[in-house]
Design a protein around this motif. Structure first.
Motif, PDB file in Angstrom:
ATOM      1  N   SER A 127       0.843  -1.187   0.000  1.00 37.20           N
ATOM      2  CA  SER A 127       0.000   0.000   0.000  1.00 37.20           C
ATOM      3  C   SER A 127       0.886   1.247   0.000  1.00 37.20           C
ATOM      4  CB  SER A 127      -0.923  -0.026   1.211  1.00 37.20           C
ATOM      5  OG  SER A 127      -1.847   1.037   1.136  1.00 37.20           O
ATOM      6  N   GLY A 128       0.274   2.409   0.252  1.00 38.97           N
ATOM      7  CA  GLY A 128       1.008   3.661   0.171  1.00 38.97           C
ATOM      8  C   GLY A 128       2.040   3.821   1.270  1.00 38.97           C
ATOM      9  N   GLY A 129       3.033   4.662   0.988  1.00 35.52           N
ATOM     10  CA  GLY A 129       4.062   4.948   1.972  1.00 35.52           C
ATOM     11  C   GLY A 129       5.320   4.148   1.740  1.00 35.52           C
ATOM     12  N   THR A 130       6.278   4.333   2.635  1.00 38.39           N
ATOM     13  CA  THR A 130       7.577   3.686   2.520  1.00 38.39           C
ATOM     14  C   THR A 130       7.666   2.490   3.452  1.00 38.39           C
ATOM     15  OG1 THR A 130       8.651   5.773   1.946  1.00 38.39           O
ATOM     16  CG2 THR A 130      10.067   4.017   2.768  1.00 38.39           C
ATOM     17  N   CYS A 131       8.158   1.389   2.930  1.00 37.07           N
ATOM     18  CA  CYS A 131       8.404   0.204   3.753  1.00 37.07           C
ATOM     19  C   CYS A 131       9.853   0.238   4.214  1.00 37.07           C
ATOM     20  CB  CYS A 131       8.129  -1.065   2.945  1.00 37.07           C
ATOM     21  SG  CYS A 131       8.477  -2.588   3.857  1.00 37.07           S
ATOM     22  N   PHE A 132      10.039   0.233   5.517  1.00 36.45           N
ATOM     23  CA  PHE A 132      11.389   0.309   6.069  1.00 36.45           C
ATOM     24  C   PHE A 132      12.015  -1.078   6.100  1.00 36.45           C
ATOM     25  CE2 PHE A 132       9.040   3.753   8.470  1.00 36.45           C
ATOM     26  CZ  PHE A 132       9.414   4.755   7.585  1.00 36.45           C
ATOM     27  N   ALA A 133      12.341  -1.568   4.927  1.00 36.44           N
ATOM     28  CA  ALA A 133      12.953  -2.883   4.811  1.00 36.44           C
ATOM     29  C   ALA A 133      14.171  -2.782   3.904  1.00 36.44           C
ATOM     30  CB  ALA A 133      11.957  -3.898   4.243  1.00 36.44           C
ATOM     31  N   GLY A 134      15.017  -3.772   3.978  1.00 35.64           N
ATOM     32  CA  GLY A 134      16.214  -3.771   3.162  1.00 35.64           C
ATOM     33  C   GLY A 134      17.446  -3.812   4.025  1.00 35.64           C
ATOM     34  N   PRO A 135      18.592  -4.109   3.439  1.00 32.19           N
ATOM     35  CA  PRO A 135      19.811  -4.272   4.238  1.00 32.19           C
ATOM     36  C   PRO A 135      20.424  -2.942   4.661  1.00 32.19           C
ATOM     37  CG  PRO A 135      20.291  -4.550   1.911  1.00 32.19           C
ATOM     38  CD  PRO A 135      18.805  -4.377   2.016  1.00 32.19           C
ATOM     39  N   ASP A 136      20.945  -2.914   5.871  1.00 31.57           N
ATOM     40  CA  ASP A 136      21.789  -1.805   6.311  1.00 31.57           C
ATOM     41  C   ASP A 136      23.216  -2.123   5.906  1.00 31.57           C
ATOM     42  OD1 ASP A 136      20.048   0.054   7.768  1.00 31.57           O
ATOM     43  OD2 ASP A 136      19.676  -1.648   9.082  1.00 31.57           O
ATOM     44  N   GLN A 137      23.921  -1.132   5.377  1.00 32.54           N
ATOM     45  CA  GLN A 137      25.264  -1.385   4.878  1.00 32.54           C
ATOM     46  C   GLN A 137      26.089  -0.119   4.906  1.00 32.54           C
ATOM     47  OE1 GLN A 137      24.967  -2.286   0.602  1.00 32.54           O
ATOM     48  NE2 GLN A 137      22.912  -1.423   0.651  1.00 32.54           N
ATOM     49  N   VAL A 138      27.392  -0.274   4.746  1.00 35.34           N
ATOM     50  CA  VAL A 138      28.301   0.858   4.627  1.00 35.34           C
ATOM     51  C   VAL A 138      28.493   1.147   3.148  1.00 35.34           C
ATOM     52  CG1 VAL A 138      30.651   1.674   5.018  1.00 35.34           C
ATOM     53  CG2 VAL A 138      29.457   0.382   6.802  1.00 35.34           C
ATOM     54  N   VAL A 139      28.256   2.383   2.756  1.00 36.77           N
ATOM     55  CA  VAL A 139      28.357   2.782   1.355  1.00 36.77           C
ATOM     56  C   VAL A 139      29.521   3.748   1.203  1.00 36.77           C
ATOM     57  CG1 VAL A 139      27.198   3.925  -0.566  1.00 36.77           C
ATOM     58  CG2 VAL A 139      25.891   2.484   1.008  1.00 36.77           C
ATOM     59  N   ALA A 140      30.465   3.411   0.335  1.00 34.72           N
ATOM     60  CA  ALA A 140      31.585   4.293   0.056  1.00 34.72           C
ATOM     61  C   ALA A 140      31.166   5.327  -0.980  1.00 34.72           C
ATOM     62  CB  ALA A 140      32.778   3.480  -0.447  1.00 34.72           C
ATOM     63  N   GLY A 141      31.862   6.431  -1.003  1.00 35.33           N
ATOM     64  CA  GLY A 141      31.541   7.473  -1.963  1.00 35.33           C
ATOM     65  C   GLY A 141      32.733   8.362  -2.185  1.00 35.33           C
ATOM     66  N   PRO A 142      32.539   9.440  -2.920  1.00 33.62           N
ATOM     67  CA  PRO A 142      33.662  10.355  -3.139  1.00 33.62           C
ATOM     68  C   PRO A 142      34.105  11.056  -1.859  1.00 33.62           C
ATOM     69  CG  PRO A 142      31.602  11.281  -3.982  1.00 33.62           C
ATOM     70  CD  PRO A 142      31.321   9.858  -3.605  1.00 33.62           C
ATOM     71  N   GLY A 143      33.191  11.180  -0.899  1.00 38.00           N
ATOM     72  CA  GLY A 143      33.542  11.762   0.386  1.00 38.00           C
ATOM     73  C   GLY A 143      33.716  10.685   1.437  1.00 38.00           C
ATOM     74  N   ARG A 144      33.254  10.963   2.639  1.00 37.65           N
ATOM     75  CA  ARG A 144      33.359  10.005   3.724  1.00 37.65           C
ATOM     76  C   ARG A 144      32.321   8.899   3.555  1.00 37.65           C
ATOM     77  NH1 ARG A 144      32.831  12.689   9.416  1.00 37.65           N
ATOM     78  NH2 ARG A 144      34.769  13.672   8.725  1.00 37.65           N
ATOM     79  N   PRO A 145      32.661   7.652   3.887  1.00 37.73           N
ATOM     80  CA  PRO A 145      31.669   6.576   3.799  1.00 37.73           C
ATOM     81  C   PRO A 145      30.532   6.821   4.786  1.00 37.73           C
ATOM     82  CG  PRO A 145      33.587   5.843   5.011  1.00 37.73           C
ATOM     83  CD  PRO A 145      33.942   7.182   4.421  1.00 37.73           C
ATOM     84  N   ARG A 146      29.384   6.212   4.487  1.00 36.84           N
ATOM     85  CA  ARG A 146      28.219   6.416   5.347  1.00 36.84           C
ATOM     86  C   ARG A 146      27.457   5.111   5.501  1.00 36.84           C
ATOM     87  NH1 ARG A 146      23.669   6.683   2.139  1.00 36.84           N
ATOM     88  NH2 ARG A 146      24.087   6.899  -0.099  1.00 36.84           N
ATOM     89  N   ALA A 147      26.728   5.027   6.591  1.00 37.30           N
ATOM     90  CA  ALA A 147      25.825   3.904   6.788  1.00 37.30           C
ATOM     91  C   ALA A 147      24.549   4.182   6.021  1.00 37.30           C
ATOM     92  CB  ALA A 147      25.535   3.712   8.268  1.00 37.30           C
TER      93      ALA A 147
END
Length: 345
Positions: A127-147
């Motif tokens: 239904s409508g809205g956001t489902c808070f599901a999915g993996p938590d992970q560390v994502v690297a990027g051009p700056g500082r990595p983030r959770a």
């Protein structure tokens, strides 16, 4: 929100008048200095209210830097070469702060389920809205990595519900009537606290983000003069910084402090104040950390009209009177966590 700051300022004035730090009348020139983050209207206003409450009817006023560039006291000096992060080292530090069990914990999983039921109860069924599901992970990027993942995103949403309750909204409107009590708010705040815990434990990040503020605090405690704003000298008796909840987390990290607040599920709730008290004993100088806070229901009702006070202890350094730490030892410990040259410009 302004009234919660005024309640806190009044509480600080009473506490430090009783301790003999502040006079019964107006403080002398340069004895009380209030500096706010100029980038946000709410922090500027918080500084103004705090100055009025600390010294009512006196000439003490709050000051701040221009909105741009951002004041490095509150936002770190990411442009300075000495403060820049190495991506590999930053990723390793963030992963260590998260720990082998991952970002989620049993407490955060329960909080996410409760938050889902409040914000979008049918989203995970399509239904409508956001489902808070999915993996938590560390994502690297051009700056500082983030959770990344559900928990970092929902941490601020949980706090939004707390702010609705603290603002005094009718309980039928807090979380669309699905977060009606302080118990409901506390049930979702585990996601917010976990996100801040990870940041607190990542001293690679906090050593860079908090370098300027930590050096400023140490200078004031040592009685040194500051030639740039906020200007203070040996006469200063109280230096107040009006900033953000993240500043509390970073200073807690660098100074070796952690705390929980009775009847307050948000360890960095609005108006919470971390104080570094300088004490002398036979000529030796010691620092005692104290946190002043308002309970969740106190934020909502502004009653009682005095903030709670809780003495803290620096991790591994409580050898002085009242569980304090010698100033020289505290300085050594804090500076060891800050890259050489970072925060000195």
């Amino acid at each position: 929100g302004g009234e919660t700051v005024r309640l806190m300022g009044n509480s600080l004035r009473r506490a430090y008048r009783q301790a003999g730090l502040l006079p019964a009348g107006c403080p002398g020139a340069g004895e009380v200095v209030v500096w706010a983050d100029g980038a946000d209207q709410r922090t500027r206003r918080s500084g103004e209210i705090l100055a009025q409450a600390l010294a009512p009817g006196c000439a003490v006023t709050a000051a701040w830097a221009a909105p741009t560039p951002r004041d490095p006291i509150f936002n770190g000096d990411g442009a300075a070469a000495a403060c820049r992060s190495d991506p590999a080292a930053a990723t390793k530090a963030l992963e260590a702060a998260i720990g082998p069990g991952g970002i989620e914990t049993p407490a955060t999983r329960a909080a996410l389920l409760r938050l889902q039921a409040i914000l979008a109860p049918r989203a995970c069924a399509g239904s409508g809205g956001t489902c808070f599901a999915g993996p938590d992970q560390v994502v690297a990027g051009p700056g500082r990595p983030r959770a990344a993942g559900p928990l970092p995103v929902t941490a601020s949403l949980a706090e939004d519900l707390l702010l609705e309750y603290a603002e005094g909204m009718p309980v039928g409107e807090v979380g669309w009537g699905r977060a009606r009590t302080a118990t409901d708010i506390a049930a979702v705040m585990a996601v917010h606290e976990r996100a801040f815990q990870i940041y607190h434990d990542d001293r690679y990040a906090t050593g860079r983000d908090g370098a300027v503020m930590a050096r400023l605090i140490l200078a004031a405690l040592a009685g040194e003069a500051s030639g740039k704003p906020p200007v203070f000298g040996p006469r200063v008796r109280l230096l107040a910084l009006a900033g953000h909840d993240s500043n509390l987390v970073v200073m807690g990290s660098l100074f070796g402090l952690a705390w929980t607040l009775p009847a307050e599920p948000d360890s960095t709730a609005p108006a919470t104040t971390l104080a570094f008290e300088l004490w002398t004993d036979h000529g030796a100088r010691f620092v005692r950390p104290v946190i002043f806070y308002e309970t969740l229901d106190q934020l909502r009702t502004l009653s009682p009209a005095n903030a709670r006070r809780q003495a803290l202890r620096f991790d591994g350094c409580a050898t002085g009177p009242m569980g304090s730490c010698p100033l020289g030892e505290l300085r050594r410990r804090v500076l060891s966590l800050i890259p050489s040259g970072c925060g000195e410009a």
